[in-house]
Design an enzyme around this catalytic site. Sequence first.
Site, PDB file in Angstrom:
ATOM      1  CG  ASP A 251      -1.945   1.140   1.236  1.00  0.00           C
ATOM      2  OD1 ASP A 251      -1.805   2.099   0.421  1.00  0.00           O
ATOM      3  OD2 ASP A 251      -2.970   0.930   2.016  1.00  0.00           O
ATOM      4  CB  ILE A 252       1.720   3.514  -2.686  1.00  0.00           C
ATOM      5  CG1 ILE A 252       0.778   4.076  -3.210  1.00  0.00           C
ATOM      6  CG2 ILE A 252       2.695   2.552  -3.471  1.00  0.00           C
ATOM      7  CD1 ILE A 252       0.924   4.768  -4.560  1.00  0.00           C
TER       8      ILE A 252
ATOM      9  CE  LYS B 113      -1.809  13.546 -20.591  1.00  0.00           C
ATOM     10  NZ  LYS B 113      -3.254  14.023 -19.912  1.00  0.00           N
TER      11      LYS B 113
ATOM     12  CG  HIS C  58       1.348   8.974 -24.623  1.00  0.00           C
ATOM     13  ND1 HIS C  58       0.379   9.710 -23.565  1.00  0.00           N
ATOM     14  CD2 HIS C  58       0.699   8.959 -25.705  1.00  0.00           C
ATOM     15  CE1 HIS C  58      -0.785  10.076 -24.392  1.00  0.00           C
ATOM     16  NE2 HIS C  58      -0.663   9.685 -25.322  1.00  0.00           N
TER      17      HIS C  58
ATOM     18  CD  GLU D 277      -8.623  12.753 -27.215  1.00  0.00           C
ATOM     19  OE1 GLU D 277      -8.199  11.757 -26.752  1.00  0.00           O
ATOM     20  OE2 GLU D 277      -9.339  13.676 -26.488  1.00  0.00           O
TER      21      GLU D 277
ATOM     22  CG  ASP E 154      -7.748  15.909 -20.667  1.00  0.00           C
ATOM     23  OD1 ASP E 154      -7.225  14.988 -20.272  1.00  0.00           O
ATOM     24  OD2 ASP E 154      -8.320  15.647 -21.944  1.00  0.00           O
TER      25      ASP E 154
ATOM     26  CG  HIS F 228      -0.785  15.717 -24.830  1.00  0.00           C
ATOM     27  ND1 HIS F 228       0.021  14.926 -24.213  1.00  0.00           N
ATOM     28  CD2 HIS F 228      -1.960  15.032 -24.617  1.00  0.00           C
ATOM     29  CE1 HIS F 228      -0.385  13.905 -23.621  1.00  0.00           C
ATOM     30  NE2 HIS F 228      -1.652  14.042 -23.953  1.00  0.00           N
TER      31      HIS F 228
ATOM     32  CE  LYS G  57     -11.131  14.489 -24.227  1.00  0.00           C
ATOM     33  NZ  LYS G  57     -10.317  13.289 -24.102  1.00  0.00           N
TER      34      LYS G  57
END
Length: 488
Positions: A91-92, A152, A182, A220, A239, A244, A334
Amino acid sequence: MVRDNDMASTIVIFGASGDLTSRKLIPALFRLFQKKRLPEGTRIVGVSRSDFSDDQWRNQLGETTEKFLPASFTAEDWKQFCQHVYYRPGDITKADDFVALGDYLNELEGTACDRVYYLSTSPRLYESAITLMGQAGLADEATGTRRVIIEKPFGTDLASAEALNCSIHKSFNEHQIYRIDHYLGKETVQNLFALRFANTIFEPLWNRNYIDHVQITVAEEVVIGRRAGYYDTSGILRDMFQNHLLQLMMITAMEAPARYDANLVRDEKVKVLHSVRPMSGADFAKNTLRGQYQGYLQEDGVPAGSQTATFAALKLYIDNWRWKGVPFYLRSGKAMSCRTTQIVIQFRSPPHLLFPSGKTRTPEANQLVIQVQPAEGLQLYFQSKVPDTEMKTRTSHFDFLFQEAGPGGMPDAYQRLLMDAVNGDASLFARSDEVELAWSIIDPIINAWGSAAAPDLHVYEPGLWGPTESTEWMQGQKRSWFDVCPVI
């Protein structure tokens, strides 16, 4: 695995039972193993609260890896790979579990060993987890390098990013911290460096004298679905833009570093952010546009009357010698027409129209379109003569698809980023000052959009390229969006 002279590495994944681990991280590490790119003796240790044994976790990962890598997966390769895969319940949020993990890793490694810790957990746990890692001695580099990869979002605004950086620096030094995006692991983004700095035909034109404007679009098709709990408090600017889009802008606009070195590359990226012209007063209404797709308010979990933007377009200026006066248009949304990430370099029109009026249409200016995803490649648009006519011109194009140029298909971005972290190459990871500068650009826009002077929230139909007002906004500047789905 290769490079026997390298020190062995242990990759510790916190949040091992989560979707990112099974969908991206383990498949990426498995492909690196198949390509013999991991250092000899590399171990992968998963940590989460779920009660698995080593074999139970290996079996579960075998099923998901085969699902996500149907063309590359073989039972024999997996049998060899999974021998290096281990699981440790923990458990972190508990200090004792980090101490126990440290003892377990020391026993497993047996000798000096490099480590990479990957925080594939909820962002709200980053600060406490890293603090407890430091207290347990997991950041100490006496017996090998210690690096931590952080997903992120890195903060939700400038103040929280600064606080998070300050907290993390109490346990890890900056050279140990790898903030991952990424997008920067994609082959096309990395090829921007080669395109600009390994060729003499583009770089002389890459400036205000020849470029009219730059468009960067991340579109997207999907709606938010079940992500309302996160998305409605985040919105499109947090977001997509702070990370990005600004990352893509930095690589497009940066100067050439003296050499390809992580700190020198990141120095040049930071200079771009320092040069972005701050917005104030009427700039927010003039140079920003926001929208929300029709049906967003009916999504499960979205509050009634929500003003959260699902689409945004920004016009930014980079005030330096190379880019003074050249607008950078950043756009994301979106429920758009298609899924695409693309960078459009729009060159200036010829200074003089050579061909007589009436014999040809007005020629379109040259464009270089860099397709980041899903069709990763380049398109160069130019004017050519229509055969068997007096002097009619038409737009033609050269296409280059990266996938056709390399063996084995395009690697997933996480393969490159994980390998870089293991090797200690931070070129494609964000530095603390870079993160904070990005927030300093986006924060004022978020604040303006939350004020009484916020620009109108334009509603748009799903499946389009955003609000019609976005098209009109560009037309008012005698420009147009590159509304083309990738076809290369």
